[in-house]
Design an enzyme around this catalytic site. Sequence first.
Site, PDB file in Angstrom:
ATOM      1  CG  ASP A 183      -6.909  13.839 -15.830  1.00  0.00           C
ATOM      2  OD1 ASP A 183      -5.945  13.650 -15.074  1.00  0.00           O
ATOM      3  OD2 ASP A 183      -7.673  14.838 -15.728  1.00  0.00           O
ATOM      4  CG  HIS A 190      -0.805  12.553 -14.928  1.00  0.00           C
ATOM      5  ND1 HIS A 190      -1.953  13.301 -14.983  1.00  0.00           N
ATOM      6  CD2 HIS A 190      -0.324  12.705 -13.667  1.00  0.00           C
ATOM      7  CE1 HIS A 190      -2.159  13.902 -13.809  1.00  0.00           C
ATOM      8  NE2 HIS A 190      -1.183  13.551 -12.997  1.00  0.00           N
ATOM      9  CB  CYS A 247      -8.543   8.171  -0.816  1.00  0.00           C
ATOM     10  SG  CYS A 247      -7.559   8.068  -2.321  1.00  0.00           S
ATOM     11  CG  ASN A 307       2.487  16.141 -11.008  1.00  0.00           C
ATOM     12  OD1 ASN A 307       3.564  16.436 -11.511  1.00  0.00           O
ATOM     13  ND2 ASN A 307       1.341  16.277 -11.662  1.00  0.00           N
ATOM     14  CG  HIS A 337      -4.863   6.491  -4.710  1.00  0.00           C
ATOM     15  ND1 HIS A 337      -5.742   5.658  -4.033  1.00  0.00           N
ATOM     16  CD2 HIS A 337      -4.236   5.703  -5.621  1.00  0.00           C
ATOM     17  CE1 HIS A 337      -5.634   4.427  -4.516  1.00  0.00           C
ATOM     18  NE2 HIS A 337      -4.733   4.433  -5.488  1.00  0.00           N
ATOM     19  CB  CYS A 339      -9.771   4.759  -2.180  1.00  0.00           C
ATOM     20  SG  CYS A 339      -8.066   4.312  -1.777  1.00  0.00           S
ATOM     21  CG  HIS A 341      -2.364  10.247  -9.804  1.00  0.00           C
ATOM     22  ND1 HIS A 341      -2.413  10.636  -8.496  1.00  0.00           N
ATOM     23  CD2 HIS A 341      -2.209  11.378 -10.529  1.00  0.00           C
ATOM     24  CE1 HIS A 341      -2.292  11.961  -8.426  1.00  0.00           C
ATOM     25  NE2 HIS A 341      -2.153  12.430  -9.653  1.00  0.00           N
ATOM     26  N   GLY A 357       2.779  19.971  -7.374  1.00  0.00           N
ATOM     27  CA  GLY A 357       1.354  20.229  -7.599  1.00  0.00           C
ATOM     28  C   GLY A 357       0.479  19.000  -7.483  1.00  0.00           C
ATOM     29  CG  HIS A 383      -4.332   4.986  -0.265  1.00  0.00           C
ATOM     30  ND1 HIS A 383      -5.041   5.971  -0.915  1.00  0.00           N
ATOM     31  CD2 HIS A 383      -3.411   5.629   0.505  1.00  0.00           C
ATOM     32  CE1 HIS A 383      -4.584   7.154  -0.548  1.00  0.00           C
ATOM     33  NE2 HIS A 383      -3.597   6.978   0.317  1.00  0.00           N
TER      34      HIS A 383
HETATM   35  P1  AMP Z   1      -2.222  15.568  -9.969  1.00  0.00           P
HETATM   36  O1  AMP Z   1      -2.460  17.049 -10.085  1.00  0.00           O
HETATM   37  O2  AMP Z   1      -0.940  15.076 -10.561  1.00  0.00           O
HETATM   38  O3  AMP Z   1      -2.410  15.096  -8.531  1.00  0.00           O
HETATM   39  O4  AMP Z   1      -3.324  14.865 -10.856  1.00  0.00           O
HETATM   40  C1  AMP Z   1      -4.635  14.680 -10.453  1.00  0.00           C
HETATM   41  C2  AMP Z   1      -5.427  14.461 -11.704  1.00  0.00           C
HETATM   42  O5  AMP Z   1      -6.653  13.880 -11.356  1.00  0.00           O
HETATM   43  C3  AMP Z   1      -5.735  15.764 -12.477  1.00  0.00           C
HETATM   44  O6  AMP Z   1      -5.194  15.662 -13.791  1.00  0.00           O
HETATM   45  C4  AMP Z   1      -7.259  15.804 -12.465  1.00  0.00           C
HETATM   46  O7  AMP Z   1      -7.795  16.297 -13.670  1.00  0.00           O
HETATM   47  C5  AMP Z   1      -7.624  14.360 -12.242  1.00  0.00           C
HETATM   48  N1  AMP Z   1      -8.915  14.127 -11.622  1.00  0.00           N
HETATM   49  C6  AMP Z   1      -9.421  14.727 -10.518  1.00  0.00           C
HETATM   50  N2  AMP Z   1     -10.640  14.248 -10.223  1.00  0.00           N
HETATM   51  C7  AMP Z   1     -10.913  13.301 -11.170  1.00  0.00           C
HETATM   52  C8  AMP Z   1     -12.025  12.438 -11.422  1.00  0.00           C
HETATM   53  N3  AMP Z   1     -13.110  12.428 -10.633  1.00  0.00           N
HETATM   54  N4  AMP Z   1     -11.971  11.617 -12.491  1.00  0.00           N
HETATM   55  C9  AMP Z   1     -10.886  11.621 -13.292  1.00  0.00           C
HETATM   56  N5  AMP Z   1      -9.801  12.391 -13.099  1.00  0.00           N
HETATM   57  C10 AMP Z   1      -9.817  13.238 -12.057  1.00  0.00           C
HETATM   58 ZN    ZN Z   2      -6.645   6.039  -2.218  1.00  0.00          ZN
END
Ligand code: AMP
Ligand code: ZN
Length: 114
Positions: free
Chosen positions: A29, A100, A3, A85, A96, A6, A98, A91, A45
């Site tokens: 982000d 925004h 993950c 999301n 994991h 994680c 999160h 999308g 997680h």
């Molecule tokens: P979601 O599309 O809602 O699942 O959001 C995932 C978010 O994680 C997106 O906005 C990506 O830009 C962000 N993301 C993906 N990889 C990383 C990373 N290594 N560091 C920071 N943000 C990330």
């Molecule tokens: Zn995780």
Amino acid sequence: MDCLFCKIIAGEIPSTKVYEDDMVYAFNDINPVAPVHILIIPKKHISSAAEISSENSAVISHIFEVAAKLAKEKELDNGFRIVTNCGEDAGQSVHHLHFHLIGGRFLGLKMVEE
Ligand code: AMP
Ligand code: ZN
């Protein structure tokens, strides 16, 4: 577990930390959509909002406390948006949970694409 978030919590993948305590981790982000775009995640997680239950929901109220604190710190006095999301239709790209925290400019009035 394979993950991405994680691994970020464990420090195995770099991130720009903006807040951490024993329950949550918050970081910028990598692909920001606004001047402030922070991801706030539980350290334990949980794969998505669909997996929130009475067993693990205490962290959710804590995440919203942290979001309010970060919004004040980042001076998002004119408003902000908190989004999670969940699943394919929304999308979700990282499985994991999160939240925004987005702000620092006018974010538009539409919640979804038409
Ligand atoms: P979601 O599309 O809602 O699942 O959001 C995932 C978010 O994680 C997106 O906005 C990506 O830009 C962000 N993301 C993906 N990889 C990383 C990373 N290594 N560091 C920071 N943000 C990330
Ligand atoms: Zn995780």
